[in-house]
Design an enzyme around this catalytic site. Structure first.
Site, PDB file in Angstrom:
ATOM      1  CE  LYS A  18     -40.193   9.452  -1.717  1.00 49.32           C
ATOM      2  NZ  LYS A  18     -39.095   9.383  -1.525  1.00 49.32           N
ATOM      3  CG  ASP A 154     -42.547   8.313   1.543  1.00 53.50           C
ATOM      4  OD1 ASP A 154     -42.140   9.172   2.042  1.00 53.50           O
ATOM      5  OD2 ASP A 154     -41.749   7.682   0.814  1.00 53.50           O
TER       6      ASP A 154
HETATM    7  O1  C5P Z   1     -43.538   3.912   6.580  1.00 59.98           O
HETATM    8  P1  C5P Z   1     -42.322   2.726   5.711  1.00 59.98           P
HETATM    9  O2  C5P Z   1     -43.462   1.780   6.131  1.00 59.98           O
HETATM   10  O3  C5P Z   1     -42.593   3.617   4.864  1.00 59.98           O
HETATM   11  O4  C5P Z   1     -41.230   2.879   6.175  1.00 59.98           O
HETATM   12  C1  C5P Z   1     -40.314   1.285   6.102  1.00 59.98           C
HETATM   13  C2  C5P Z   1     -39.161   1.592   6.788  1.00 59.98           C
HETATM   14  O5  C5P Z   1     -38.636   3.093   6.724  1.00 59.98           O
HETATM   15  C3  C5P Z   1     -40.010   1.351   8.660  1.00 59.98           C
HETATM   16  O6  C5P Z   1     -40.059   0.329   8.815  1.00 59.98           O
HETATM   17  C4  C5P Z   1     -38.698   2.512   9.383  1.00 59.98           C
HETATM   18  O7  C5P Z   1     -37.919   1.267  10.136  1.00 59.98           O
HETATM   19  C5  C5P Z   1     -38.051   3.423   8.358  1.00 59.98           C
HETATM   20  N1  C5P Z   1     -38.830   4.895   8.618  1.00 59.98           N
HETATM   21  C6  C5P Z   1     -38.761   5.753   9.591  1.00 59.98           C
HETATM   22  N2  C5P Z   1     -38.225   6.601  10.070  1.00 59.98           N
HETATM   23  C7  C5P Z   1     -39.521   7.177   8.394  1.00 59.98           C
HETATM   24  C8  C5P Z   1     -40.120   6.886   7.621  1.00 59.98           C
HETATM   25  C9  C5P Z   1     -39.390   5.413   7.815  1.00 59.98           C
HETATM   26  O8  C5P Z   1     -37.408   5.251  10.243  1.00 59.98           O
HETATM   27  N3  C5P Z   1     -39.785   8.199   9.100  1.00 59.98           N
END
Ligand code: C5P
Length: 329
Positions: A18, A154
């Site tokens: 993406k 995502d």
């Molecule tokens: O959800 P994902 O594992 O992809 O997110 C990785 C890290 O990025 C999370 O642990 C968080 O610290 C941060 N994050 C965030 N807000 C989001 C997406 C991700 O703070 N909307």
């Protein structure tokens, strides 16, 4: 799909990368995540995932990875996605009432890892969807969406497929008509990974909210992509979009070489250079894939001529891609 004897038919899925055409961070939430407003589009660059019946059900699901190294298989979101799907299905598949059988999964990773291109999340969405198809099991959209959101911010975008406005932590996905025509995209990914969590931590340390102008750009772009924007019109907006990422200062704080590298890339290409997601992948937009391929040659020559500063411990990856024509699949 299962045949009448209960054998599984292999399933193959392409898991696209993406691009965040805009990424506004609205603020920190109570759960530690951040609320976003982002226009995201899939690219024609994709990992390839295949799922088949494991030769021996007793060994559990297995994952064999080729291409880019995403780290230990046991930590891979693909195995978590299949495990969560199996738990949710329970005995509710055609071969039930026992649990859905173990899967042998092969993943060919073509998308650079921890690069802001969503490869791991896309693999997880493809694994969730592909496992359900392999078992001929049905889960309603709400339960699939809940599993996707648990797997990563995502993942719901990839499960929905197609251009979308993404809000909340990532779980609110509104499909957009997308881009007419197929603009070319040049992706330049420095060789060092940039973990998303580190970038958001740096963002929070710098105040935890973005610049309101990025949100305005993102809202405007979402409205335009809902109406359907041509490839040419998207390219004319590249200058505004390249600045429409609230995570840029935080990504640069974690990877200080990113700013001089981006500036040098701008000098080489003479086009606005944006950051996808939390980076470090940098993008430029072109009217067509062929134009992006010409630009890729210019970057290769600049690397050989040492016109681009060193960043990370190897040569950056240079990929030519395009945004497939909307509407959503
Ligand atoms: O959800 P994902 O594992 O992809 O997110 C990785 C890290 O990025 C999370 O642990 C968080 O610290 C941060 N994050 C965030 N807000 C989001 C997406 C991700 O703070 N909307």
């Amino acid at each position: 799909m299962t045949d009448p004897l209960g054998r599984l038919h292999p399933v193959v899925r392409l898991a696209p990368a993406k691009l965040n055409l805009s990424l506004a961070v609205l603020g920190r939430r109570r759960d530690g995540f951040h609320d976003l407003h982002s226009v995201m589009v899939p690219l024609d660059l994709a990992d390839r995932l295949s799922l088949a019946a494991a030769p021996d059900d007793g060994t559990g699901d297995t994952l064999h990875v080729t291409g880019h190294d995403p780290g230990p298989a046991a930590d891979n979101l693909v195995l978590r996605a299949v495990g969560e799907a199996r738990r949710a299905v329970g005995g509710g598949w055609p071969g039930g009432p026992g649990a859905a059988p173990a899967l042998a999964i092969r993943l060919d990773k073509r998308i650079p890892v921890a690069a802001g291109l969503g490869g791991g999340s896309s693999d997880a969405a493809a694994a969730l969807d592909g496992a359900l198809e392999a078992w001929a099991a049905v889960l309603d959209a709400a339960r699939r969406g809940a599993i996707a959101a648990r797997l990563g911010s995502d993942v719901p975008f990839f499960l929905a497929g197609g251009a979308a406005l993404v809000r909340g932590r990532g779980e609110r996905v509104e499909p957009l008509a997308g881009v007419r025509g197929s603009p070319g995209v040049l992706l330049v990914t420095p060789s060092s990974a940039l973990p998303t969590a580190d970038v958001f931590a740096a963002f929070a340390a710098r105040g935890g909210h973005g610049d309101g102008s990025v949100r305005m750009t993102s809202e405007h772009l979402a409205a335009e992509l809902q109406a359907g924007l041509s490839a040419t019109d998207l390219v004319t907006r590249a200058g505004v979009l390249a600045a429409a990422n609230d995570l840029l200062p935080a990504s640069a704080a974690v990877m200080p070489g990113l700013v001089p590298f981006r500036r040098a890339l701008f000098r080489v290409l003479g086009r606005p250079v944006g950051l996808s997601g939390s980076g470090p992948t940098l993008w430029t937009l072109y009217p067509s894939r062929d134009d992006a391929a010409v630009a890729a040659e210019a970057v290769q020559a600049a690397l050989t001529g040492e016109e681009l500063p060193a960043l990370g411990d190897g040569r950056p990856s240079i990929l030519v891609s395009s945004i497939p024509e909307g509407p959503r699949r």
